[in-house]
Design a protein around this motif. Structure first.
Motif, PDB file in Angstrom:
ATOM      1  N   HIS A 228       0.923  -0.920   0.011  1.00  0.00           N
ATOM      2  CA  HIS A 228      -0.454   0.056  -0.273  1.00  0.00           C
ATOM      3  C   HIS A 228       1.016   1.615   0.077  1.00  0.00           C
ATOM      4  O   HIS A 228       2.162   1.358  -0.388  1.00  0.00           O
ATOM      5  CB  HIS A 228      -0.953   0.126   1.250  1.00  0.00           C
ATOM      6  CG  HIS A 228      -1.151  -1.071   1.756  1.00  0.00           C
ATOM      7  ND1 HIS A 228      -3.109  -1.490   0.831  1.00  0.00           N
ATOM      8  CD2 HIS A 228      -1.390  -2.633   2.146  1.00  0.00           C
ATOM      9  CE1 HIS A 228      -3.209  -2.078   1.266  1.00  0.00           C
ATOM     10  NE2 HIS A 228      -2.813  -3.166   1.795  1.00  0.00           N
TER      11      HIS A 228
ATOM     12  N   CYS B 170      -3.557   6.111   0.037  1.00  0.00           N
ATOM     13  CA  CYS B 170      -3.248   4.435  -0.948  1.00  0.00           C
ATOM     14  C   CYS B 170      -3.096   5.042  -2.025  1.00  0.00           C
ATOM     15  O   CYS B 170      -4.381   4.685  -2.788  1.00  0.00           O
ATOM     16  CB  CYS B 170      -4.185   3.552  -0.308  1.00  0.00           C
ATOM     17  SG  CYS B 170      -2.842   1.944  -1.085  1.00  0.00           S
TER      18      CYS B 170
ATOM     19  N   GLU C  31      -0.894   3.496  -3.816  1.00  0.00           N
ATOM     20  CA  GLU C  31      -0.609   2.254  -4.892  1.00  0.00           C
ATOM     21  C   GLU C  31      -1.803   0.835  -4.893  1.00  0.00           C
ATOM     22  O   GLU C  31      -2.429   0.833  -3.990  1.00  0.00           O
ATOM     23  CB  GLU C  31       0.464   1.295  -3.891  1.00  0.00           C
ATOM     24  CG  GLU C  31       1.696   1.661  -3.319  1.00  0.00           C
ATOM     25  CD  GLU C  31       3.353   1.372  -4.758  1.00  0.00           C
ATOM     26  OE1 GLU C  31       2.394   0.907  -5.475  1.00  0.00           O
ATOM     27  OE2 GLU C  31       3.603   2.476  -4.814  1.00  0.00           O
ATOM     28  N   TYR C  32      -1.872   0.266  -6.008  1.00  0.00           N
ATOM     29  CA  TYR C  32      -2.960  -0.276  -6.690  1.00  0.00           C
ATOM     30  C   TYR C  32      -2.335  -1.909  -5.335  1.00  0.00           C
ATOM     31  O   TYR C  32      -1.754  -2.371  -5.579  1.00  0.00           O
ATOM     32  CB  TYR C  32      -3.171  -0.377  -7.782  1.00  0.00           C
ATOM     33  CG  TYR C  32      -4.778  -1.110  -8.100  1.00  0.00           C
ATOM     34  CD1 TYR C  32      -5.072  -0.445  -8.303  1.00  0.00           C
ATOM     35  CD2 TYR C  32      -4.381  -2.821  -8.215  1.00  0.00           C
ATOM     36  CE1 TYR C  32      -6.501  -2.270  -8.123  1.00  0.00           C
ATOM     37  CE2 TYR C  32      -5.195  -3.626  -8.310  1.00  0.00           C
ATOM     38  CZ  TYR C  32      -6.742  -2.776  -8.185  1.00  0.00           C
ATOM     39  OH  TYR C  32      -7.600  -3.532  -8.549  1.00  0.00           O
ATOM     40  N   CYS C  33      -3.894  -1.352  -5.087  1.00  0.00           N
ATOM     41  CA  CYS C  33      -4.083  -2.572  -4.021  1.00  0.00           C
ATOM     42  C   CYS C  33      -4.718  -3.870  -3.614  1.00  0.00           C
ATOM     43  O   CYS C  33      -5.082  -4.793  -2.802  1.00  0.00           O
ATOM     44  CB  CYS C  33      -3.699  -2.500  -2.361  1.00  0.00           C
ATOM     45  SG  CYS C  33      -5.188  -0.907  -1.989  1.00  0.00           S
TER      46      CYS C  33
ATOM     47  N   HIS D  72      -9.111  -0.501  -3.949  1.00  0.00           N
ATOM     48  CA  HIS D  72      -8.337   0.404  -3.438  1.00  0.00           C
ATOM     49  C   HIS D  72      -8.357   1.858  -3.420  1.00  0.00           C
ATOM     50  O   HIS D  72      -8.429   2.725  -2.665  1.00  0.00           O
ATOM     51  CB  HIS D  72      -7.028   0.409  -4.903  1.00  0.00           C
ATOM     52  CG  HIS D  72      -5.769   1.244  -4.633  1.00  0.00           C
ATOM     53  ND1 HIS D  72      -5.123   1.854  -3.980  1.00  0.00           N
ATOM     54  CD2 HIS D  72      -6.361   2.486  -5.326  1.00  0.00           C
ATOM     55  CE1 HIS D  72      -4.869   2.746  -4.721  1.00  0.00           C
ATOM     56  NE2 HIS D  72      -5.375   3.238  -5.967  1.00  0.00           N
TER      57      HIS D  72
ATOM     58  N   MET E 143      -9.575   3.327  -0.060  1.00  0.00           N
ATOM     59  CA  MET E 143      -8.653   2.693   1.074  1.00  0.00           C
ATOM     60  C   MET E 143      -8.183   4.388   0.997  1.00  0.00           C
ATOM     61  O   MET E 143      -7.259   4.820   0.764  1.00  0.00           O
ATOM     62  CB  MET E 143      -7.444   2.278   0.352  1.00  0.00           C
ATOM     63  CG  MET E 143      -6.566   1.908   1.463  1.00  0.00           C
ATOM     64  SD  MET E 143      -5.387   0.591   1.926  1.00  0.00           S
ATOM     65  CE  MET E 143      -4.142   0.668   2.582  1.00  0.00           C
TER      66      MET E 143
HETATM   67 CU1  CUA Z   1      -4.258   0.076   0.228  1.00  0.00          CU
HETATM   68 CU2  CUA Z   1      -3.730   0.678  -2.368  1.00  0.00          CU
END
Ligand code: CUA
Length: 269
Positions: free
Chosen positions: A108, A143, A145-147, A151, A154
């Motif tokens: 993340h 966030c 970062e693609y999680c 996502h 987030m």
């Molecule tokens: Cu955690 Cu995107």
């Protein structure tokens, strides 16, 4: 060897460019304080954060007069604390705050909107950043970062409170009987801990069967006070009653504990 004058100019220009490129890249990497995550950092077991010295105690901790540490766990798809269902991250204004952030699942980021606080959060690694919060305000947390599927949901919040309103109260223990005989008094002793280094005052509210008792308490820095509430059961019928104790602080945060008191003979199953 005879080198043509123009060719010499171009050779010199090319050399200057090469040196400039190397200088720029070097400056970008080491000159402006951007830290890369490397193997020398502390590592953690993402599956055992509950037993980790730092991450078993998420949230804000005071470590010096104006210095705080905030331990945060990022997970799919929120922050603990910071995002729902956990409360926001709360710190006082005029403080220096070091964030320690790790992830319990995937990669993340921990990005404070509108600031240059932005770090990747990698499972097994601890991202560390120190930030000065001068004024009382609120920041969004995102966030980057693609999680996974959620996502985009987030997010979180950091609230910087005015210094004088910032409290860190906890209720580490409540000593209460489970049963009393009808007509007897029950004593419920609440331990209130002030985790700030400065002396703080607050009000404890104790509720029993719809009645509320309130008690003002002042607790020295980094210490505890015990407050005892007494319940008179003379006019109560034999039954199970629930009680709760709540602490009010300057941030309208709720810290509470609750339990049950049986008056009379406990019911047979
Ligand atoms: Cu955690 Cu995107």
């Amino acid at each position: 060897m005879n080198v043509h004058q123009y060719e010499r100019y171009w050779l010199i220009a090319a050399l200057v460019l090469i040196v400039a490129i190397i200088a720029t890249v070097t400056y970008g990497a080491v000159g402006i304080g951007i830290a890369m995550i490397d193997d020398s950092e502390e590592t953690v077991d993402p599956d055992a954060l509950g037993e980790h010295e730092r991450f078993s105690e998420t949230g804000t901790h005071q470590v010096g007069e104006n210095e705080y540490e905030v331990n945060v766990i990022a997970w799919q798809f929120s922050y603990e604390p910071g995002g729902s269902p956990d409360p926001p991250i709360e710190v006082p204004a005029g403080s220096e705050v070091t964030f320690y952030v790790t992830s319990e699942d995937v990669i993340h980021s921990f990005s404070v909107v509108g600031t240059n606080v932005n770090t990747m959060v990698i499972p097994g690694e601890v991202a560390t950043m120190t930030v000065e919060f001068d004024e009382a305000t609120e920041y969004g947390l995102l966030c980057n970062e693609y999680c996974g599927e959620l996502h985009h949901d987030m997010e979180g919040e950091i609230i910087v409170h005015p210094e004088e309103e910032f409290d860190l109260f906890e209720i580490p223990a409540v000593d209460a009987p489970e049963q009393v005989d009808a007509g007897e008094e029950a004593e419920i002793t609440v331990t209130l801990a002030n985790e700030r280094h400065q002396e703080r005052s607050t009000t404890l509210a104790f509720e029993f069967d719809g009645d509320e008792q309130r008690e003002d308490v002042t607790v020295d820095g980094e210490s505890t006070e015990e407050v005892t509430f007494t319940v008179d059961t003379t006019d109560l019928e034999d039954d199970d009653y629930s009680w709760s104790v709540t602490v009010e602080d300057g941030m309208e945060r709720t810290v509470d504990e609750s339990g049950q008191l049986t008056v009379g003979e406990p019911e047979e199953d």
